[in-house]
Structures are given as C-alpha cells and as structure tokens.
Design an enzyme around this catalytic site. Structure first.
Site, PDB file in Angstrom:
ATOM      1  N   LYS A   9    -114.426 -67.508  53.842  1.00 54.59           N
ATOM      2  CA  LYS A   9    -113.380 -66.620  52.760  1.00 54.59           C
ATOM      3  C   LYS A   9    -112.137 -66.240  53.593  1.00 54.59           C
ATOM      4  O   LYS A   9    -110.960 -66.374  53.215  1.00 54.59           O
ATOM      5  CB  LYS A   9    -113.938 -65.573  52.150  1.00 54.59           C
ATOM      6  CG  LYS A   9    -113.528 -64.838  51.464  1.00 54.59           C
ATOM      7  CD  LYS A   9    -113.861 -63.421  50.989  1.00 54.59           C
ATOM      8  CE  LYS A   9    -113.871 -62.443  52.295  1.00 54.59           C
ATOM      9  NZ  LYS A   9    -114.524 -61.376  51.917  1.00 54.59           N
ATOM     10  N   THR A  10    -112.488 -65.404  54.623  1.00 51.78           N
ATOM     11  CA  THR A  10    -111.207 -64.856  55.287  1.00 51.78           C
ATOM     12  C   THR A  10    -110.494 -65.834  55.831  1.00 51.78           C
ATOM     13  O   THR A  10    -109.073 -65.815  55.792  1.00 51.78           O
ATOM     14  CB  THR A  10    -111.942 -63.822  56.451  1.00 51.78           C
ATOM     15  OG1 THR A  10    -112.781 -63.123  55.961  1.00 51.78           O
ATOM     16  CG2 THR A  10    -110.654 -63.150  56.909  1.00 51.78           C
ATOM     17  N   ASP A  50    -108.323 -59.529  47.871  1.00 48.49           N
ATOM     18  CA  ASP A  50    -109.581 -59.908  48.748  1.00 48.49           C
ATOM     19  C   ASP A  50    -111.089 -58.913  47.883  1.00 48.49           C
ATOM     20  O   ASP A  50    -110.510 -57.870  47.460  1.00 48.49           O
ATOM     21  CB  ASP A  50    -109.609 -59.304  50.082  1.00 48.49           C
ATOM     22  CG  ASP A  50    -110.830 -59.965  51.204  1.00 48.49           C
ATOM     23  OD1 ASP A  50    -111.368 -60.703  50.651  1.00 48.49           O
ATOM     24  OD2 ASP A  50    -110.916 -59.244  52.078  1.00 48.49           O
ATOM     25  N   GLU A  51    -112.149 -59.297  48.035  1.00 49.78           N
ATOM     26  CA  GLU A  51    -113.314 -58.753  47.462  1.00 49.78           C
ATOM     27  C   GLU A  51    -113.077 -58.301  45.955  1.00 49.78           C
ATOM     28  O   GLU A  51    -113.209 -57.019  45.615  1.00 49.78           O
ATOM     29  CB  GLU A  51    -113.481 -57.389  48.347  1.00 49.78           C
ATOM     30  CG  GLU A  51    -113.705 -57.807  49.748  1.00 49.78           C
ATOM     31  CD  GLU A  51    -115.286 -58.131  50.172  1.00 49.78           C
ATOM     32  OE1 GLU A  51    -115.700 -58.769  49.321  1.00 49.78           O
ATOM     33  OE2 GLU A  51    -115.292 -57.948  51.433  1.00 49.78           O
ATOM     34  N   GLN A 111    -122.061 -60.660  45.629  1.00 48.65           N
ATOM     35  CA  GLN A 111    -122.242 -59.557  46.675  1.00 48.65           C
ATOM     36  C   GLN A 111    -121.464 -58.462  46.042  1.00 48.65           C
ATOM     37  O   GLN A 111    -120.904 -57.547  46.835  1.00 48.65           O
ATOM     38  CB  GLN A 111    -121.144 -60.221  47.797  1.00 48.65           C
ATOM     39  CG  GLN A 111    -121.952 -61.489  48.473  1.00 48.65           C
ATOM     40  CD  GLN A 111    -121.366 -61.710  49.789  1.00 48.65           C
ATOM     41  OE1 GLN A 111    -121.229 -61.046  50.670  1.00 48.65           O
ATOM     42  NE2 GLN A 111    -120.927 -62.953  49.870  1.00 48.65           N
ATOM     43  N   ARG A 136    -126.646 -62.475  55.734  1.00 45.14           N
ATOM     44  CA  ARG A 136    -126.228 -62.133  56.952  1.00 45.14           C
ATOM     45  C   ARG A 136    -126.624 -62.807  58.353  1.00 45.14           C
ATOM     46  O   ARG A 136    -126.001 -62.871  59.478  1.00 45.14           O
ATOM     47  CB  ARG A 136    -126.189 -60.585  57.480  1.00 45.14           C
ATOM     48  CG  ARG A 136    -125.795 -59.503  56.413  1.00 45.14           C
ATOM     49  CD  ARG A 136    -124.411 -59.720  55.932  1.00 45.14           C
ATOM     50  NE  ARG A 136    -124.228 -60.491  54.713  1.00 45.14           N
ATOM     51  CZ  ARG A 136    -123.168 -61.182  54.390  1.00 45.14           C
ATOM     52  NH1 ARG A 136    -122.096 -61.079  55.351  1.00 45.14           N
ATOM     53  NH2 ARG A 136    -123.082 -61.795  53.503  1.00 45.14           N
TER      54      ARG A 136
END
Length: 741
Positions: A41-42, A228-229, A262, A610
């Site tokens: 994603k980043t 973002d997010e 998430q 994670r």
DNA sequence: TGTACCAAGCTTTTT
DNA sequence: GCTTGGTACA
C-alpha cells in the site's frame, strides 16, 4: 520495506504488479484503492505521488496528501524524495490535523480567532471543561467530565457545532445540560483564542462551507488529492475531503487508499461507511483491488481470511500470496492454564527462537489491552530477554514535560490562561484555590488574562503576604526570561525560566525513584527545543506531533497493543489472551453489540496479518481480572479460523473445551461444543457464568486443575476455602473446581 | 492549604 | 489489586 534510494526515475514502475500499476497510472478521476494487508500500500501511494510529479501533471505544491499519523507522513515524504532522487519541498503533505492547522492559521479570523491561536492538549481540554461545568452544579460522580468530553468530541467528529446538534443528536447526559455546556465550552475556547483537536477540522470545514472564495482558492491549488487509511476517516474528515475534492469544474482527482477489513478506530469516531460508500459519494469512481500479499505465508493468509469472512458488509477482497514457496507453518493455538503459564510458554518459545538465531526485533507480542503486558514483562525480565513496550504514556504526556511546556507557553503567550493555571502553584508557592478564585474574578470582570490579573492585584496591593511574594517572584522570572529570549534565544531562556522559578529544584529535592528519570526527560526536552528556530515553532510541533523522535532499532522483543501494531510486520507474532470477554472485549460488546464484535474481529485480523512466518495464538482457562479470578472460554475467533490452517499444540484445545463446558463446572447445561453449535449463542457473558455456579456443599471433595483434590472446609457464596491433599488450605473461586463427590 | 482517607474505576488512543 | 480523584478534616 526497502528504500530504493537510487532507483532511476525511468523504471520506478517496473517492479510493480498489474494492479499496483493501475492504481498508480489511473491519475484522473476518483479512485478507491482497496489495499489488503501486506499488499504494498505505502509503495503504491508514494509511487503514485512521484508519478504525478514525474509526468508533469502537477507541481509538488499542487498535491494534497493526507495521512493519520506523523510517522506515515514522514515516511511518505522520505520515500517520494527517494524515488525522485531529491528531497521535495513545498508540499501539502501531513496529517489531517497538521494540514488543517496550517489552513486555519491562514483564515483564523473567519471563526473569530487570531492566527496565533493555541492548540490544547487533552489535559487542558479537561480542565477547561471542568471549569465550564462548575456553575451547572453537575454531580461529577454520576456524570464524569471526561465522558462529557468524549460526547463533545464525538459531536465534533461528526461535524456538529453547538448550533447543529439537533434534539435527536442530543443526550440526557448531565441532566440534559450537555449541549449548553458544549456551547459554553466553545465560547471559552474562543475567548482563550484556542482550539482543541476537533476544532482544527471543525473550524476549517465551517470556513470552507461558508466562504466560497476560500474554497475556490483551494480548488485552484489542489489538482490531486491522496488519502491514506481512508477506512479510519470520521465524518468531519470526510466532509473536509469532499469539499476539497468536489470542484466546480466537475473534476475530482481524489485517490483514497484503505482497507475496510482493517478499520479498528470506530471508538474514535471513524466511520467505516465512508469507505463502503465511496463509489456512491464519487460517481464514476474506479476501484482497484490490491490482493497480492507479499508478507505472510499461505497458512497465515488463509487463517486470517477464514476469520474475517465472518464479518458482513465487507467490500470483499481475497488475498493471494505473492511469494513463492510460502506454505510455512500452520497457525499455532496453545491452551494454557492461566496468564502466568501463558507468559512462561511465550517466554520459552522466544528463548528457543533466540537460540536458533531469530532476531528479537522480529518478534512481537500483541495484546488487546495495555495492561496485559505485565506478566510478559515480568517473565522476559526474569529470562533476561530484552524487550520494549511500544506505546503507553508518550513523551509529551508526561506530567513533568507538560509542566515545562506550560512554562514555555506562558513565556511565549502570557495570555495562555490554561498554561498559567497549570504552573501557578507548581512548584508549591502557597497559591491555593482561594487565591486563584480571586484572580479568576478579577480576570472575568475586566476582562483580561490571568497574568494581567496577577499584575493588577500586585500593583493594587490586593494580594497579601505569602502569595504576593510568591507571585511577584514568578512574574519577575517571566520578565527576566522574556529579556533572555530576545537576547540569547529560546533554549537559554527556557532553561533559565525552569531554573529560576524553582521548577527544576523541585525535582532535585524529590526523593522518589522517578525523580531522576523526570529530570532526564526534561533534559531531553531541552535538546528537542534546540532543533527548532523559535519557541513558537517548537510549541506548534509539540501540539501536533505529541511524540519525540526516537528510532528504536535495537534487538528487543516488541510488546504492544493490537491497535499499536497496525501497519507493522514481524516474522513471529504471539497473540495471547484470545478468550471471550478479553478478546473480543466484553466491554466493547456491551457498548457496541454486533458492530463492535465485527470491529473486534477486524482487530484479530490485523493481529494475524502482522505475521510473516509464524503466528501463535494463546488462550488461558482462567485469568485474574482486577481482584478476582474468572474462568474463561476460548475466544470465538479461534473457532472461526478454519481447522485446516491451525495446529493445536500443548494440551488439546478440544479436550480443554470439553473440560470447560462440562456441566459439573457450570450448573446450567448451556455450554456445548462451540464448533458443532456455532449458530447458537454458545457464549455467555463471563458475569453470567458466575451467577450460574453450582452450590458446592461443605465437606465435598473437589478437584482443581492446579492443586488437585481437596476438601471444602468453608464457603461464602462462590468463594471457597479448600484443604488440598498436596498443597494445603487455599482460597479459591467455585468456578475453578469440579465436584468429585 | 495541605494531608489523609475512602470509594470507584478499570480498553483501544494515529492527532 | 492498584491507582486516582474527591471530600472531610486538621
């Protein structure tokens, strides 16, 4: 995550998969990038940013890029610079709040503030609210101020200024005075020329709504918007984005990256609906799904997918493994007796991993709540395994740091009443509630600031004896420091102020164990001030960043909450405390019902995803919660992971389940195997279990998992005194024993 | 104005 | 069980 610092600009697209490329090259129009865990994603976000610049579609100053954390903003800035081969300047890149603060400083006068307004921290907010509540004579036991602050913040999260709170949105909190208090609180903020965090967004949205010329100005500036997010945005952030994105020419170049699976911050006002509704909000929006996972093994991915599939109302994504030979180990599930055994098992496993060469910094223990770290800390300390607790009390939240900052705030802006109030009697100067009351009265009638009130009362001799001497001394300290500020700069002035006022001496004289650490923290604060050109610049940074830069890369096991772990990854992840009541948290369920359960499940999903190589879930049969022991049922989330991806180690979980559901332990026969009976409400609240405990008569022979067989010698409700054959007399809760005869 | 005692409360926390 | 905050007293 690698920083490809020397990548030639020509091939920055070459190592991307086709979806990633599409997410980057679809620059025009609204775009939703659904990025599953570990799908790069980043990388997509930063490459997209660089792509827009490199193709000449916009200058750096024409892109608005918003994140939630300073960490994410910093990382994005660095990585964009790395792709371009040089640092980029003049960006509108930052957190929602930092960008809004910047906008608000430009247009403060539209909401009756000046551009030098103060940003309050939670401490200030609460103190101010308590002051505002006083005349209402609210019973603060029944209506705690911090809860009211929560209500006000939720209103602000939803864009509701006092005028916009409708009767439907209102609450009977504080005997129905909540809204009136909110209104007064806002008025007080205005006279203080201050903002709380919510106001930063609220005021800017208000300005954009009511001042078309301001809005048009930003429409001209921002050609592209990156978010973002997105799943964590609240209503006010959504409104802000929509105002900025919906241009009058019909062009909306907004790209939002997020993952509905998430979304774990609804309790802070985040609205998962924002991401679910994106295509409706922005007609013609394109959606790109990033589903190729480069992080975890197949087993972990499949386990996590099975778990999250129990949620309804998802946008739906299927994570595929993008790695070769990614089969790996199954997810381990270990049942233990209690939290001590849980810590022993995890500690032992970490020792074995360490011996086999596994880096400690690649191990994490992730729990639902902060207090759960304690047994693990104790165990790791005993084993001599280095660890760090991530999160918890942050640097700028420490009392001594806030005190120092209050001194600096008064130095920078003497009219900052909240800061002055904090330090007027720290160190103790004999200024109590009475003296302060007098000052408040003076300040209110004029009206003027508290510092002005002090000066007036000093000159008119209305202060007497001790408090007069103390306050004139304090005023002299500030005058002196102000002079130093002009001649020798803010670092020397701050140090001088803290020294002369006796603040530092207060801690030197303090004999408690924490005092030296506090002095060390203050030294660190002084070092941080030096990084900024002005005191004001430093204070602005503190208000918005709230944390000090400390890169911790040493070899230590990471202990943190599941929330704190979002966005991170580790080779090995331990997930303790997967028990009903603990995780999912009973309190969440009580307050938020099924919605909350789904969020807890997403949290579990975040935890599992994670892990790169190995995930270990633990659950204890009994756990001490506050004072008393509670027996626990394995978390329903364990049942929701498909059997083929899990490996039950140690004691068989099934056997344990049978044991915990045996009717002899709970008088009612409600409990049956959870797997065979999933649709039924197989779970009961822990508190209910207690009530259904069978009566155990005196003289009965009972069996306890740890202590073995013994005779009941006394009983008081469900508290038993049992004389065990092997370990003697113990006090035990009836829940933990089985009647043998 | 400072201290001592009691009672209540107790997830998560990017800013 | 332990911390925190408010009230009652000295």
């Amino acid at each position: 995550m690698q920083h490809n610092s020397l990548t030639p600009s020509s091939d920055y697209l070459s190592r991307l998969n086709s979806e990633q490329r599409r997410a980057i090259e679809t620059t025009e129009g609204p775009l939703l990038i659904l990025a599953g865990a570990g799908t790069g994603k980043t990388r997509v976000l930063t490459t997209r940013f660089a792509h827009i610049l490199l193709t000449g579609k916009a200058y750096p100053s024409q892109i608005l890029a918003v994140t939630f954390t300073n960490k994410a903003a910093k990382e994005m800035k660095e990585r964009v610079g790395a792709i371009l081969g040089e640092p980029v300047e003049g960006l509108w890149l930052g957190t929602f709040h930092a960008i809004c603060a910047r906008m608000l400083r430009r247009h403060a006068e539209y909401v009756q503030l000046t551009s030098g307004f103060n940003i309050l921290d939670t401490d200030d907010q609460l103190r101010l609210l308590k002051q505002v509540m006083e005349p209402f004579q609210i019973d603060t036991k029944r209506w705690p101020p911090n809860q009211l602050l929560g209500i006000i913040q939720r209103w602000k999260d939803r864009g509701l200024t006092p005028d916009r709170v409708t009767p439907v949105e209102d609450t009977d909190f504080a005997n129905g005075h909540a809204l009136a208090i909110y209104r007064l609180y806002q008025e007080r903020l205005q006279t203080l020329n201050a903002c709380d965090f919510g106001d930063l967004m609220l005021h800017v949205v208000e300005i954009l709504r009511t001042k078309p010329d301001v809005l048009a100005q930003y429409h001209r500036i921002f050609r592209y918007i990156l978010v973002d997010e997105y799943q964590d945005t609240n209503t006010i952030q959504y409104l802000w984005l929509r105002l900025l994105a919906k241009r009058h020419d019909g062009i909306s170049n907004i790209a939002c990256v997020g993952d509905d699976d998430q979304s774990i911050y609804s309790w802070r006002g985040a609205e998962i609906e924002n991401i679910l509704r994106f295509e409706k909000d922005f007609p013609g929006a394109k959606v790109v799904r990033l589903e190729e996972n480069y992080r975890s093994t197949d087993q972990i991915l499949a386990a996590a997918a099975g778990l999250i599939s129990h949620n309804e109302g998802r946008l739906g994504k299927t994570l595929r493994s993008g790695r070769k030979n990614a089969h790996g180990e199954k997810v381990q599930i270990i049942g233990v007796h209690d939290s001590d055994e849980e810590a022993r098992v995890v500690g032992g496993a970490i020792e074995r991993l360490q011996k086999s060469g596994h880096p400690l910094s690649e191990i994490a223990i992730l729990m639902r709540a902060g207090f759960q770290t304690r047994p693990f800390e104790e165990r790791l300390l005993m084993l001599g395994v280095p660890y760090r607790v991530v999160g918890g009390l942050r640097f700028y939240e420490r009392a001594e740091i806030r005190d120092c900052l209050a001194y600096m705030r008064v130095l920078s802006q003497p009219s900052d009443d909240l800061a002055f109030e904090r330090i007027i009697n720290v160190p103790k100067r004999g200024i109590g509630a009475v003296a302060l009351q007098k000052l408040h009265k003076e300040a209110q009638t004029l009206p003027c600031s508290l510092v002005d009130a002090v000066n007036i009362q000093l000159s008119t001799d209305s202060l007497k004896g001790k408090s007069k001497k103390a306050l004139s001394h304090l005023m002299a300290n500030f005058t002196q420091a102000k002079a130093t500020l002009d001649t020798e700069g803010h670092v020397v002035a701050s140090e001088q102020l803290l020294e002369e006022s006796g603040y530092l001496q207060m801690w030197r004289d303090d004999r408690s164990v924490e005092a030296p650490g506090r002095l060390e923290n203050i030294r660190e604060l002084m070092r941080a001030i030096g990084d900024f050109a002005t005191l004001e610049g430093f204070l602005e940074h503190v208000a918005l960043v709230m944390d000090i830069d400390r890169t911790e890369t040493d070899e230590k096991v990471n202990l943190m909450t599941l929330h704190g772990a979002k966005g991170l990854e580790f080779d090995t992840v331990f997930l303790p405390g997967w028990e009903e009541g603990v995780f999912p948290s009973q309190r969440s369920l009580d307050e938020g019902g099924n919605r909350a359960l789904e969020e807890e499940r997403r949290l579990a999903y975040v935890g599992l995803t994670r892990a790169r190589q190995r995930a270990v879930i633990l659950h204890a049969a009994s756990r001490r919660i506050y004072a008393n022991w509670q027996s626990s049922i394995p978390s329903r989330f364990i049942d929701e992971i498909p059997l083929e991806y899990i490996d039950m180690r140690g004691e068989s979980v099934e056997k344990r389940r049978q044991a915990s559901f045996s009717p002899s332990m709970f008088a009612s026969g409600t409990f049956t195997s959870t797997r065979s009976n999933r649709s039924q409400p197989a779970y009961k609240r822990i508190t209910d279990i207690k009530e259904t405990t069978a009566h155990i008569p005196l003289g009965a022979t009972v069996f306890h998992q740890k202590f073995g067989e013994g005779l009941v010698i006394s009983s008081d409700g469900d508290r038993l005194e049992v004389n065990f054959n092997n370990v003697g007399i113990k006090r035990i809760l009836a829940n933990f024993v089985e009647i043998k005869s």
